[in-house]
Design an enzyme around this catalytic site. Structure first.
Site, PDB file in Angstrom:
ATOM      1  N   GLU A 112      32.971  35.302  33.735  1.00  0.00           N
ATOM      2  CA  GLU A 112      31.914  35.684  32.795  1.00  0.00           C
ATOM      3  C   GLU A 112      31.806  34.761  31.596  1.00  0.00           C
ATOM      4  O   GLU A 112      31.664  35.237  30.469  1.00  0.00           O
ATOM      5  CB  GLU A 112      32.160  37.123  32.344  1.00  0.00           C
ATOM      6  CG  GLU A 112      33.424  37.351  31.493  1.00  0.00           C
ATOM      7  CD  GLU A 112      34.682  37.700  32.276  1.00  0.00           C
ATOM      8  OE1 GLU A 112      34.791  37.313  33.457  1.00  0.00           O
ATOM      9  OE2 GLU A 112      35.561  38.366  31.706  1.00  0.00           O
ATOM     10  N   HIS A 151      28.068  42.040  38.147  1.00  0.00           N
ATOM     11  CA  HIS A 151      29.393  42.190  37.517  1.00  0.00           C
ATOM     12  C   HIS A 151      29.563  41.211  36.349  1.00  0.00           C
ATOM     13  O   HIS A 151      29.889  41.622  35.236  1.00  0.00           O
ATOM     14  CB  HIS A 151      30.482  41.976  38.572  1.00  0.00           C
ATOM     15  CG  HIS A 151      31.872  42.078  38.031  1.00  0.00           C
ATOM     16  ND1 HIS A 151      32.614  43.240  38.097  1.00  0.00           N
ATOM     17  CD2 HIS A 151      32.649  41.173  37.401  1.00  0.00           C
ATOM     18  CE1 HIS A 151      33.791  43.036  37.525  1.00  0.00           C
ATOM     19  NE2 HIS A 151      33.844  41.778  37.097  1.00  0.00           N
ATOM     20  N   GLU A 152      29.344  39.941  36.628  1.00  0.00           N
ATOM     21  CA  GLU A 152      29.571  38.950  35.565  1.00  0.00           C
ATOM     22  C   GLU A 152      28.580  39.145  34.413  1.00  0.00           C
ATOM     23  O   GLU A 152      28.930  38.973  33.245  1.00  0.00           O
ATOM     24  CB  GLU A 152      29.504  37.522  36.123  1.00  0.00           C
ATOM     25  CG  GLU A 152      30.465  37.237  37.281  1.00  0.00           C
ATOM     26  CD  GLU A 152      31.904  37.661  37.055  1.00  0.00           C
ATOM     27  OE1 GLU A 152      32.329  37.748  35.889  1.00  0.00           O
ATOM     28  OE2 GLU A 152      32.607  37.926  38.054  1.00  0.00           O
ATOM     29  N   HIS A 190      29.687  41.832  32.053  1.00  0.00           N
ATOM     30  CA  HIS A 190      30.701  41.372  31.097  1.00  0.00           C
ATOM     31  C   HIS A 190      30.078  40.861  29.790  1.00  0.00           C
ATOM     32  O   HIS A 190      30.788  40.728  28.787  1.00  0.00           O
ATOM     33  CB  HIS A 190      31.521  40.238  31.690  1.00  0.00           C
ATOM     34  CG  HIS A 190      32.707  40.657  32.515  1.00  0.00           C
ATOM     35  ND1 HIS A 190      33.700  41.483  32.041  1.00  0.00           N
ATOM     36  CD2 HIS A 190      33.076  40.330  33.775  1.00  0.00           C
ATOM     37  CE1 HIS A 190      34.620  41.635  32.987  1.00  0.00           C
ATOM     38  NE2 HIS A 190      34.270  40.947  34.044  1.00  0.00           N
ATOM     39  N   GLU A 223      37.638  44.904  32.744  1.00  0.00           N
ATOM     40  CA  GLU A 223      37.237  44.985  34.154  1.00  0.00           C
ATOM     41  C   GLU A 223      36.845  46.384  34.620  1.00  0.00           C
ATOM     42  O   GLU A 223      35.954  46.528  35.456  1.00  0.00           O
ATOM     43  CB  GLU A 223      38.329  44.402  35.048  1.00  0.00           C
ATOM     44  CG  GLU A 223      38.632  42.931  34.758  1.00  0.00           C
ATOM     45  CD  GLU A 223      37.438  41.988  34.936  1.00  0.00           C
ATOM     46  OE1 GLU A 223      36.431  42.395  35.557  1.00  0.00           O
ATOM     47  OE2 GLU A 223      37.513  40.842  34.446  1.00  0.00           O
ATOM     48  N   ASP A 225      48.547  37.451  34.593  1.00  0.00           N
ATOM     49  CA  ASP A 225      47.965  37.440  35.924  1.00  0.00           C
ATOM     50  C   ASP A 225      48.548  38.539  36.820  1.00  0.00           C
ATOM     51  O   ASP A 225      47.861  39.071  37.683  1.00  0.00           O
ATOM     52  CB  ASP A 225      48.263  36.073  36.558  1.00  0.00           C
ATOM     53  CG  ASP A 225      47.063  35.531  37.289  1.00  0.00           C
ATOM     54  OD1 ASP A 225      45.963  35.602  36.724  1.00  0.00           O
ATOM     55  OD2 ASP A 225      47.241  35.054  38.432  1.00  0.00           O
ATOM     56  N   TYR A 284      40.298  47.367  37.655  1.00  0.00           N
ATOM     57  CA  TYR A 284      38.887  47.469  38.042  1.00  0.00           C
ATOM     58  C   TYR A 284      38.547  48.885  38.508  1.00  0.00           C
ATOM     59  O   TYR A 284      37.632  49.528  37.980  1.00  0.00           O
ATOM     60  CB  TYR A 284      38.583  46.510  39.197  1.00  0.00           C
ATOM     61  CG  TYR A 284      38.632  45.031  38.849  1.00  0.00           C
ATOM     62  CD1 TYR A 284      39.842  44.362  38.697  1.00  0.00           C
ATOM     63  CD2 TYR A 284      37.458  44.296  38.697  1.00  0.00           C
ATOM     64  CE1 TYR A 284      39.888  43.002  38.406  1.00  0.00           C
ATOM     65  CE2 TYR A 284      37.492  42.938  38.405  1.00  0.00           C
ATOM     66  CZ  TYR A 284      38.709  42.295  38.259  1.00  0.00           C
ATOM     67  OH  TYR A 284      38.744  40.958  37.958  1.00  0.00           O
TER      68      TYR A 284
HETATM   69  N1  BES Z   1      36.998  37.988  34.720  1.00  0.00           N
HETATM   70  C1  BES Z   1      37.094  38.100  36.119  1.00  0.00           C
HETATM   71  C2  BES Z   1      37.805  36.962  36.762  1.00  0.00           C
HETATM   72  C3  BES Z   1      39.245  36.821  36.349  1.00  0.00           C
HETATM   73  C4  BES Z   1      40.104  37.887  36.480  1.00  0.00           C
HETATM   74  C5  BES Z   1      39.719  35.628  35.891  1.00  0.00           C
HETATM   75  C6  BES Z   1      41.420  37.743  36.101  1.00  0.00           C
HETATM   76  C7  BES Z   1      41.028  35.490  35.505  1.00  0.00           C
HETATM   77  C8  BES Z   1      41.881  36.548  35.613  1.00  0.00           C
HETATM   78  C9  BES Z   1      35.731  38.241  36.771  1.00  0.00           C
HETATM   79  O1  BES Z   1      34.802  38.924  36.014  1.00  0.00           O
HETATM   80  C10 BES Z   1      35.910  39.039  38.034  1.00  0.00           C
HETATM   81  O2  BES Z   1      36.267  40.171  37.941  1.00  0.00           O
HETATM   82  N2  BES Z   1      35.653  38.432  39.181  1.00  0.00           N
HETATM   83  C11 BES Z   1      35.762  39.072  40.475  1.00  0.00           C
HETATM   84  C12 BES Z   1      34.427  39.455  41.001  1.00  0.00           C
HETATM   85  C13 BES Z   1      34.002  40.844  40.762  1.00  0.00           C
HETATM   86  C14 BES Z   1      32.697  41.110  41.463  1.00  0.00           C
HETATM   87  C15 BES Z   1      35.025  41.894  41.075  1.00  0.00           C
HETATM   88  C16 BES Z   1      36.325  38.067  41.459  1.00  0.00           C
HETATM   89  O3  BES Z   1      36.569  36.933  41.073  1.00  0.00           O
HETATM   90  O4  BES Z   1      36.521  38.419  42.617  1.00  0.00           O
HETATM   91 ZN    ZN Z   2      35.222  40.936  35.910  1.00  0.00          ZN
END
Ligand code: BES
Ligand code: ZN
Length: 636
Positions: free
Chosen positions: A304, A328-329, A332, A351, A409, A417
């Site tokens: 995002e 989703h993005e 954010h 999330e 991480d 989520y």
């Molecule tokens: N912000 C996250 C990506 C992220 C999460 C980067 C943790 C670094 C650490 C992003 O918004 C996200 O949630 N992406 C998901 C997609 C979403 C539709 C669930 C992905 O990358 O799968």
């Molecule tokens: Zn996200």
């Protein structure tokens, strides 16, 4: 890493006192912006940053960097504005592997600095003696092999002719290319001057002041400005052979020229999505909303980055069926960028809210039926995530996480989520949608451009929604949801009305019935995904062959369907799908797909492990550091 409480309190006191005194008595000292209230709460203490924001805090960053593709580094300066008490001696920044060449004040006078001991997760503190300075200039190179930046060879791009660079900041990766306070609670405005090689275009998560660049010695200069304070993990860059196509009045897409038209076609609804989001939770605060669709090694589905969502090309299915990722993005832009998690223990505030909001956008735009399917798939993901965490008693199933000694991480699982979104659905059910929406909209406005802790949200919820209603408080059970493990009994499970029929057909097929070809043709992507995912994990080679033949699963261009098919194939040690598996693991590096497939392979003993090792030896150099780091722990 423990907070020196006495020092922090003393500094806080000094700041509070000087806030009143500075303007009146010490007129010579420029007024310092006040410390955001949230940072003064104990819950906002960030264990993943060396910064001591109550002593000295970065408020603004000016980057002046050249992208050196040959040397695979960004090189130049970062000038930082510092807010600090008059007697603050030093400012502590985050850094991981940065090559520091020197630090000076605004007049160019050298300032003393030290790099502390490096921690494998956090990197090393960069401590600069201020000598009264409130602006410091760090000369440096980005970290050799640092995790935020991926330098792609031409072969890793769609065009195959020019190299490509992109960054990924979340969670704590930006400290490998920007020397600043890399803590989500410390918001900073920023600008950048970036010199890119001749012929390549630079884009960033900010206002683009020079869309076509300006010729300078050694390439083109691109300038950017973000005048709203953002968390440092949201500073992002990409440089490559990029073309742009508008999607609407304030929306558009950047990607490589050869894939621009098909990418733009997939994203036709983006402008409508922004409108839907605004109608739910208030005006979009960032001006433009553009997307950058990256080469396939991008490790996430999406990221995002403000004004410029980064997205994987694996969402370009050809039939617009995977655009919930854009919802989703985009969501954010409220839950994450406008109001973001103050620490990584509060990740669910980003999330969980966003997953909930994403689903509301999908419902608004495409109807309840489609939204319910997506939410129901999310419920399955939640059950899976609880299992993966070690069961409902595991502390890793809490929303607010204890990440002491851990990489942030580690906490970034589907719990944040899906349990997060389920919690919000449970509140919605308890108070009714109208009241809940009004609350959420006001919540975003109340905390706009501020960071938030779990405790801060809970307090806001009680003050502005629950308002002392004991029945409501009991019906929701906020503390249990937020601070305890497992899934409370009042969890709202959104059930798709379409799924029981899909499940029944899957069961019938497993027992030897015909592949439901007519149904498959009529089904949407979530129904197809559900069908494959709900088949029993043990199927005969004959059943798998029939399935593959009927639906062309091994050749599926839809990444979500291909993924669930490959999981089923691995569970059955089904050799005929191995070439498809190998191609999928080579052609894209999205961690959400890659890591579980390698994990499944490694669990298949003498059949799967040789495949995993052989394929990973080949694909590892293609993956982004984020994906590599995870898969390294799986394939050993
Ligand atoms: N912000 C996250 C990506 C992220 C999460 C980067 C943790 C670094 C650490 C992003 O918004 C996200 O949630 N992406 C998901 C997609 C979403 C539709 C669930 C992905 O990358 O799968
Ligand atoms: Zn996200």
């Amino acid at each position: 890493m423990t907070l020196n409480k006495t020092a922090a309190r003393a500094a806080l006191l000094a700041l509070l006192l000087c806030g009143a005194a500075a303007t009146a008595v010490m007129a010579a000292t420029p007024a310092q912006p006040p410390v955001p209230a949230i940072l003064m709460t104990p819950e906002a203490r960030d264990i993943h940053s060396y910064a001591q924001p109550l002593v000295a805090r970065v408020t603004h960053v000016d980057l002046d960097l050249t992208a050196d593709f040959a040397g695979q580094k960004m090189t130049g300066t970062a000038a930082l504005d510092i807010a600090a008490a008059p007697d603050a001696k030093e400012v502590v920044l985050d850094s991981k592997g940065l090559v520091i060449k020197g630090v000076a004040d605004a007049k160019g006078v050298a300032l003393p600095w030290t790099l502390g001991k490096a921690d494998p997760i956090l990197g090393a503190p960069l401590t600069v003696t201020l000598n009264g300075a409130r602006r410091i200039v760090v000369s440096y190179d980005s970290a050799p092999g640092g995790a935020a930046l991926q330098w792609l060879t031409p072969a890793q791009t769609a065009g195959k002719k020019t190299p490509y660079l992109f960054s990924q900041g979340e969670a704590i990766l930006n400290r490998t290319w920007i020397p600043t306070q890399d803590s989500p609670g410390i918001r900073q405005t920023w600008t950048a001057r970036i010199v890119a090689p001749e012929g390549l275009k630079a884009v960033m998560s900010a206002e683009m002041l020079t869309p076509d660049g300006e010729p300078v010695a050694g390439g083109s200069l691109y300038r950017f400005r973000m005048d709203k304070p953002v968390a440092s993990y949201l500073i992002a860059i990409a440089i490559g052979d990029l073309a742009f196509k508008p999607l609407g009045a304030r929306t558009g897409v950047y990607t490589e020229p050869s894939v621009l038209d098909k990418t733009a076609d997939e994203l036709v609804d983006v402008e409508k999505m922004v409108e839907a989001a605004e109608s739910l939770y208030g005006p979009y605060a960032w001006g433009r909303y553009d997307l950058l669709v990256l080469p396939p090694s991008f490790p996430f589905g999406g990221m995002e980055n403000p004004r410029l969502t980064f997205a994987t090309p694996t969402i370009i299915a050809g039939d617009r069926s995977l655009v919930s990722l854009v919802a989703h993005e985009l969501a954010h832009s409220w839950s994450g960028n406008l109001v973001n998690n103050a620490t990584w223990s509060d990740f669910w505030l980003n999330e969980g809210f966003t997953d909930y909001f994403e689903n509301r956008i999908m419902e608004k735009l495409y109807g309840k039926e489609r939204a319910d399917m997506l939410a129901d798939l999310g419920w399955s993901d939640l059950q899976e995530a609880i299992k993966d965490a070690g069961g409902p008693a595991s502390p890793n199933t809490k929303l607010h996480l204890d990440l002491t000694g851990r990489d942030p991480d580690d906490g970034m699982t589907d719990i944040a989520y899906q349990k997060g979104a389920t919690f919000l659905r449970t509140i919605e059910k308890a108070v009714g949608r109208e009241r809940w929406d009004a609350y959420l909209k006001a919540y975003f406005a109340r905390h706009a451009f501020q960071s938030q802790t779990t405790a801060g949200f809970v307090a806001d919820l009680r003050a502005n929604l629950i308002k002392g209603d004991p029945k409501l408080e009991a019906a929701i059970g906020i503390d249990k949801w937020v601070y305890e493990a497992g899934l409370p009994g009042n969890a709202v499970h959104v059930q798709s009305a379409a799924f029981p029929a899909v499940d029944a057909l899957a069961a019938a097929f497993a027992k030897g019935g015909p592949a439901p070809s007519a149904k498959w043709t009529a089904w949407s992507t979530p129904e197809r995904t559900r069908f494959v995912a709900s088949l029993p994990r043990q199927l005969s080679a004959e059943r798998l062959a029939a399935l593959d033949k009927a639906f062309g699963l091994s050749a599926q261009g839809n990444s979500e369907i291909r993924f669930v098919w490959l999981q089923l194939a691995i569970a059955n040690r089904y050799d005929p799908a191995t070439p498809s598996l190998e191609a999928f693991l080579t052609d894209q590096g999205r961690r959400k797909f890659v890591a579980p497939l390698f994990k499944d392979l490694m669990e298949q003993g003498t059949w799967g492990q040789p495949i995993a090792k052989r394929v990973y030896a080949k694909t590892r150099p293609l993956y982004h550091a984020v994906t590599r780091q995870t898969v390294d722990t799986i394939v050993k």
